[in-house]
Design a protein around this motif. Structure first.
Motif, mmCIF file in Angstrom:
data_model
loop_
_atom_site.group_PDB
_atom_site.id
_atom_site.type_symbol
_atom_site.label_atom_id
_atom_site.label_comp_id
_atom_site.label_asym_id
_atom_site.label_seq_id
_atom_site.Cartn_x
_atom_site.Cartn_y
_atom_site.Cartn_z
ATOM 1 N N GLU A 94 0.837 -1.194 0.000
ATOM 2 C CA GLU A 94 0.000 0.000 0.000
ATOM 3 C C GLU A 94 0.876 1.250 0.000
ATOM 4 O OE1 GLU A 94 -3.474 1.937 2.832
ATOM 5 O OE2 GLU A 94 -2.232 0.318 3.595
ATOM 6 N N LEU A 95 0.580 2.176 -0.917
ATOM 7 C CA LEU A 95 1.311 3.439 -1.010
ATOM 8 C C LEU A 95 0.369 4.575 -0.630
ATOM 9 C CD1 LEU A 95 3.008 2.675 -4.423
ATOM 10 C CD2 LEU A 95 4.109 2.665 -2.196
ATOM 11 N N ARG A 104 3.432 0.611 2.967
ATOM 12 C CA ARG A 104 2.975 -0.192 4.109
ATOM 13 C C ARG A 104 2.728 -1.596 3.569
ATOM 14 N NH1 ARG A 104 -1.435 2.641 5.239
ATOM 15 N NH2 ARG A 104 -0.399 3.978 6.744
ATOM 16 N N PHE A 105 3.448 -2.563 4.141
ATOM 17 C CA PHE A 105 3.292 -3.957 3.718
ATOM 18 C C PHE A 105 2.469 -4.724 4.737
ATOM 19 C CE2 PHE A 105 7.400 -3.109 1.513
ATOM 20 C CZ PHE A 105 7.012 -3.467 0.241
ATOM 21 N N VAL A 120 12.663 -4.156 -2.116
ATOM 22 C CA VAL A 120 11.668 -3.114 -2.360
ATOM 23 C C VAL A 120 12.406 -1.992 -3.069
ATOM 24 C CG1 VAL A 120 11.990 -2.018 -0.075
ATOM 25 C CG2 VAL A 120 9.887 -1.627 -1.353
ATOM 26 N N LYS A 121 11.780 -1.467 -4.131
ATOM 27 C CA LYS A 121 12.398 -0.385 -4.891
ATOM 28 C C LYS A 121 11.408 0.770 -4.980
ATOM 29 C CE LYS A 121 14.914 -1.286 -8.557
ATOM 30 N NZ LYS A 121 15.308 -1.585 -9.960
ATOM 31 N N PHE A 122 11.849 1.946 -4.505
ATOM 32 C CA PHE A 122 11.053 3.166 -4.539
ATOM 33 C C PHE A 122 11.489 4.054 -5.696
ATOM 34 C CE2 PHE A 122 10.743 2.286 0.031
ATOM 35 C CZ PHE A 122 9.457 2.696 0.340
ATOM 36 N N ASP A 123 10.532 4.702 -6.327
ATOM 37 C CA ASP A 123 10.805 5.760 -7.287
ATOM 38 C C ASP A 123 10.787 7.069 -6.491
ATOM 39 O OD1 ASP A 123 10.719 6.966 -10.121
ATOM 40 O OD2 ASP A 123 9.002 7.914 -9.129
ATOM 41 N N PHE A 168 7.927 -7.490 7.334
ATOM 42 C CA PHE A 168 6.950 -6.517 6.879
ATOM 43 C C PHE A 168 6.620 -5.513 7.960
ATOM 44 C CE2 PHE A 168 4.558 -8.643 3.157
ATOM 45 C CZ PHE A 168 5.587 -8.276 2.322
ATOM 46 N N SER A 169 6.521 -4.295 7.544
ATOM 47 C CA SER A 169 6.118 -3.185 8.377
ATOM 48 C C SER A 169 5.900 -2.009 7.444
ATOM 49 C CB SER A 169 7.209 -2.884 9.411
ATOM 50 O OG SER A 169 6.711 -1.946 10.341
ATOM 51 N N ARG A 170 6.331 -0.830 7.856
ATOM 52 C CA ARG A 170 6.239 0.367 7.010
ATOM 53 C C ARG A 170 7.653 0.845 6.705
ATOM 54 N NH1 ARG A 170 2.036 5.324 7.667
ATOM 55 N NH2 ARG A 170 2.446 6.249 5.638
#
Length: 175
Positions: A94-95, A104-105, A120-123, A168-170
């Motif tokens: 969730e973004l 948030r996973f 995990v890869k963020f733009d 998993f968390s945030r």
């Protein structure tokens, strides 16, 4: 007795006004990188997180098991290698739409095989990166307090940053 009640209610009204004033300052977009917000009666400081232009709320789900898999949400991705999980698990990425780029996973607390950690890869094209600093991925509380900065790989040519979460968390982008 009546007078003490009115004094009590006067103090309560002043306290509520002060909390309201603090909450009104929370979303000041002109402030520095450190944001203060009122949250259930206590103050939360968002220190060291990249300030970003809010992106639309998005969510992705997939059942991922022993053979691995991936979820892409917007320009962000989560890849689970083969052997990371023992059983098929419904995973949600969730973004939230916010001035901080975070994910948030769930299910919260899910732990991966340390020999086959996911990525995990963020733009971060929509974020303001302080000059001379490289973005990193941080494990945070739900209120976005940084708990730990993960070893991260940042690529300025694609404006992405990646890391390997152990559970998993945030997670959010820091610098």
């Amino acid at each position: 007795m009546r007078r003490s009640q009115s004094v009590y209610f006067g103090i309560a009204a002043m306290s509520a006004g002060l909390i309201g004033a603090l909450a009104g300052c929370a979303n000041d977009a002109t402030g520095p990188t450190t944001e203060i917000e009122a949250n259930a009666g206590f103050t939360v400081v968002r220190q060291g997180l990249l300030r970003c232009t809010p992106q639309p709320y998005a969510v992705g789900r997939a059942v991922i098991g022993p053979n691995g898999g991936e979820i892409k949400v917007g320009k962000n991705e989560f890849k689970v290698p083969k052997g990371s999980l023992l059983l098929p698990t419904m995973i949600t990425m969730e973004l939230p739409s916010d001035t901080v780029s975070s994910v948030r996973f769930s299910p919260e607390g899910l732990v991966f095989n340390p020999m086959a950690l996911p990525t995990v890869k963020f733009d971060y094209k929509h974020c303001q990166v302080p000059k001379g600093l490289k973005p990193k991925v941080a494990y945070t509380t739900e209120s976005l307090r940084i708990i730990e900065t993960l070893p991260s790989a940042s690529d300025s040519t694609t404006s992405t940053v990646g890391a390997r979460p152990r559970h998993f968390s945030r997670y959010a982008i820091t610098y």
